[in-house]
Design an enzyme around this catalytic site. Structure first.
Site, PDB file in Angstrom:
ATOM      1  N   ARG A   7       0.833  -1.212   0.000  1.00  0.00           N
ATOM      2  CA  ARG A   7       0.000   0.000   0.000  1.00  0.00           C
ATOM      3  C   ARG A   7       0.863   1.256   0.000  1.00  0.00           C
ATOM      4  O   ARG A   7       0.538   2.243  -0.674  1.00  0.00           O
ATOM      5  CB  ARG A   7      -0.959  -0.010   1.203  1.00  0.00           C
ATOM      6  CG  ARG A   7      -2.011   1.085   1.130  1.00  0.00           C
ATOM      7  CD  ARG A   7      -3.095   0.942   2.179  1.00  0.00           C
ATOM      8  NE  ARG A   7      -2.584   1.093   3.533  1.00  0.00           N
ATOM      9  CZ  ARG A   7      -3.304   0.887   4.634  1.00  0.00           C
ATOM     10  NH1 ARG A   7      -4.573   0.505   4.544  1.00  0.00           N
ATOM     11  NH2 ARG A   7      -2.772   1.049   5.828  1.00  0.00           N
TER      12      ARG A   7
ATOM     13  N   LYS B   8      -2.727   6.875   0.994  1.00  0.00           N
ATOM     14  CA  LYS B   8      -2.618   7.170   2.432  1.00  0.00           C
ATOM     15  C   LYS B   8      -1.596   8.292   2.572  1.00  0.00           C
ATOM     16  O   LYS B   8      -0.417   8.071   2.833  1.00  0.00           O
ATOM     17  CB  LYS B   8      -2.193   5.912   3.186  1.00  0.00           C
ATOM     18  CG  LYS B   8      -2.457   5.975   4.669  1.00  0.00           C
ATOM     19  CD  LYS B   8      -2.417   4.585   5.275  1.00  0.00           C
ATOM     20  CE  LYS B   8      -2.190   4.633   6.765  1.00  0.00           C
ATOM     21  NZ  LYS B   8      -3.142   5.422   7.527  1.00  0.00           N
TER      22      LYS B   8
ATOM     23  N   GLU C  56     -16.263   6.333   6.562  1.00  0.00           N
ATOM     24  CA  GLU C  56     -15.378   5.666   7.531  1.00  0.00           C
ATOM     25  C   GLU C  56     -15.255   6.544   8.755  1.00  0.00           C
ATOM     26  O   GLU C  56     -15.900   7.591   8.845  1.00  0.00           O
ATOM     27  CB  GLU C  56     -14.002   5.399   6.899  1.00  0.00           C
ATOM     28  CG  GLU C  56     -13.281   6.636   6.400  1.00  0.00           C
ATOM     29  CD  GLU C  56     -11.895   6.340   5.806  1.00  0.00           C
ATOM     30  OE1 GLU C  56     -11.324   5.276   6.073  1.00  0.00           O
ATOM     31  OE2 GLU C  56     -11.399   7.210   5.076  1.00  0.00           O
TER      32      GLU C  56
HETATM   33  N1  PXG Z   1      -9.144   4.896   7.348  1.00  0.00           N
HETATM   34  C1  PXG Z   1      -8.199   5.838   7.487  1.00  0.00           C
HETATM   35  C2  PXG Z   1      -8.471   7.213   7.010  1.00  0.00           C
HETATM   36  C3  PXG Z   1      -6.976   5.503   8.065  1.00  0.00           C
HETATM   37  O1  PXG Z   1      -6.035   6.427   8.211  1.00  0.00           O
HETATM   38  C4  PXG Z   1      -7.774   3.233   8.361  1.00  0.00           C
HETATM   39  C5  PXG Z   1      -8.958   3.626   7.766  1.00  0.00           C
HETATM   40  C6  PXG Z   1      -7.591   1.791   8.765  1.00  0.00           C
HETATM   41  O2  PXG Z   1      -6.660   1.151   7.918  1.00  0.00           O
HETATM   42  P1  PXG Z   1      -5.732  -0.049   8.408  1.00  0.00           P
HETATM   43  O3  PXG Z   1      -4.972  -0.433   7.188  1.00  0.00           O
HETATM   44  O4  PXG Z   1      -4.867   0.470   9.523  1.00  0.00           O
HETATM   45  O5  PXG Z   1      -6.628  -1.105   8.879  1.00  0.00           O
HETATM   46  C7  PXG Z   1      -6.759   4.182   8.522  1.00  0.00           C
HETATM   47  C8  PXG Z   1      -5.487   3.775   9.164  1.00  0.00           C
HETATM   48  C9  PXG Z   1      -2.701   6.883  13.522  1.00  0.00           C
HETATM   49  C10 PXG Z   1      -2.937   5.708  12.665  1.00  0.00           C
HETATM   50  O6  PXG Z   1      -1.606   6.977  14.066  1.00  0.00           O
HETATM   51  C11 PXG Z   1      -3.732   5.802  11.547  1.00  0.00           C
HETATM   52  C12 PXG Z   1      -3.962   4.690  10.786  1.00  0.00           C
HETATM   53  C13 PXG Z   1      -3.402   3.500  11.115  1.00  0.00           C
HETATM   54  C14 PXG Z   1      -2.593   3.424  12.227  1.00  0.00           C
HETATM   55  C15 PXG Z   1      -2.364   4.534  13.014  1.00  0.00           C
HETATM   56  O7  PXG Z   1      -3.566   7.727  13.650  1.00  0.00           O
HETATM   57  N2  PXG Z   1      -4.766   4.832   9.726  1.00  0.00           N
END
Ligand code: PXG
Length: 289
Positions: A50, A149, A182
């Protein structure tokens, strides 16, 4: 704490980035949040995939190969002697001049932080989390694709502020048409009868790695799993609701905008998925040592 700064290991105090870095000046860059459990990095290849896809989408050339980045991530965790960790891997456009033109940035810059993460307090996994619906809409995918991301989280931060002001820890974001997209850094699911439903990513949601893992677990449990658009009303009348993310794992949502979801307690499907997901994180992953 030892930080990997573009391939060099430096103590936290010395880990600094240029004020001319376009990651800072314009949010021009991409990142991943990754976790390790008991000496193994969970879904490392998926996160790397990703990261490189996000970078490609914004024509950002990561200065090291995927294999090298993988080795650097593992090395950074080892340098910090961690078994359970939260890893932040960030790639910025690099230092340039005071104009947004990325061609003025000769070389992308990366850094890796291996640390720990504060999750929601354990009680919320047992009793569930109350959330609100934010009035801030999710960025439209035609502007910045949710596939990327990126370092631009202002949209999500504005929604998080609404959660803070509303006295809750998380907010649900709708897209421009009013469909549920989300949460601020987590994907969202509802359970209705024997069906698990999550918004398709074109609505404006990140293709979460936890989301994919949970969908796989749910299929194995014999549930029907669908990606289809749904509204706030579908959430209010759902049997169960939960969010997923690398940091959060699986968290039950029991109250939305002061309306109880189901009977206001974490439901059986959510509870099973919390347990199954935890088991999965402890059973697989890339060995660190
Ligand atoms: N939506 C958004 C906008 C994200 O930033 C997810 C969904 C979940 O994705 P994953 O692949 O983690 O299942 C994310 C993930 C943080 C932090 O420090 C943010 C994420 C992941 C880990 C930590 O705020 N974003």
């Amino acid at each position: 704490m030892i930080i990997n700064l573009n391939g060099k290991f430096v103590p936290k105090e010395k880990a600094v980035v240029s004020v001319f870095d376009h990651g800072l000046l314009y949010g021009d860059g991409v990142f991943e949040g990754i976790r390790s459990y008991n000496g193994r990095v969970f879904k490392l290849d998926e996160h790397l995939e990703r990261l490189y896809t996000s970078a490609k989408a914004i024509t950002l050339r990561i200065p090291v190969s995927k294999e090298k980045m993988k080795a650097e991530i593992l090395l950074t965790i080892r340098k910090n002697k961690l078994k359970d960790s939260y890893v932040r891997c960030v790639v910025t456009r690099g230092p340039g001049d005071l104009g947004l033109n990325p061609t003025k940035c000769p070389k992308a810059f990366y850094f890796i932080i291996a640390s720990s993460i504060t999750l929601y307090p354990e009680k919320f996994y047992k009793v569930g989390l109350p959330v609100i619906t934010a009035s801030t809409r999710r960025n439209v995918p035609e502007a910045v694709s949710p596939m990327v991301k990126s370092l631009n989280y202002l949209n999500n931060i504005l929604a998080k502020l609404e959660a803070n002001n509303g006295g809750v820890l998380e907010a649900i974001m709708l897209n421009r048409e009013g469909y549920v997209a989300e949460c601020t850094a987590d994907n969202i699911f509802i359970v209705k009868k024997n069906e698990l439903i999550t918004p398709p990513t074109y609505i404006g949601a990140l293709e979460g790695i936890t989301r994919a893992a949970v969908m796989e677990l749910a299929r194995d449990m014999g549930l029907k799993v669908s990606e289809k658009p749904f509204t706030m009303v579908d959430m209010y009348v759902a049997d169960e609701c939960f969010l997923t993310g690398t940091a959060a794992e699986v968290v039950p949502i029991i109250d939305i905008d002061t309306r109880k979801i189901g009977n206001g307690k974490p439901g059986p499907v959510t509870k099973k998925l919390i347990a199954e997901y935890r088991a999965m994180t402890r059973a697989e992953g890339t060995e660190i040592y």
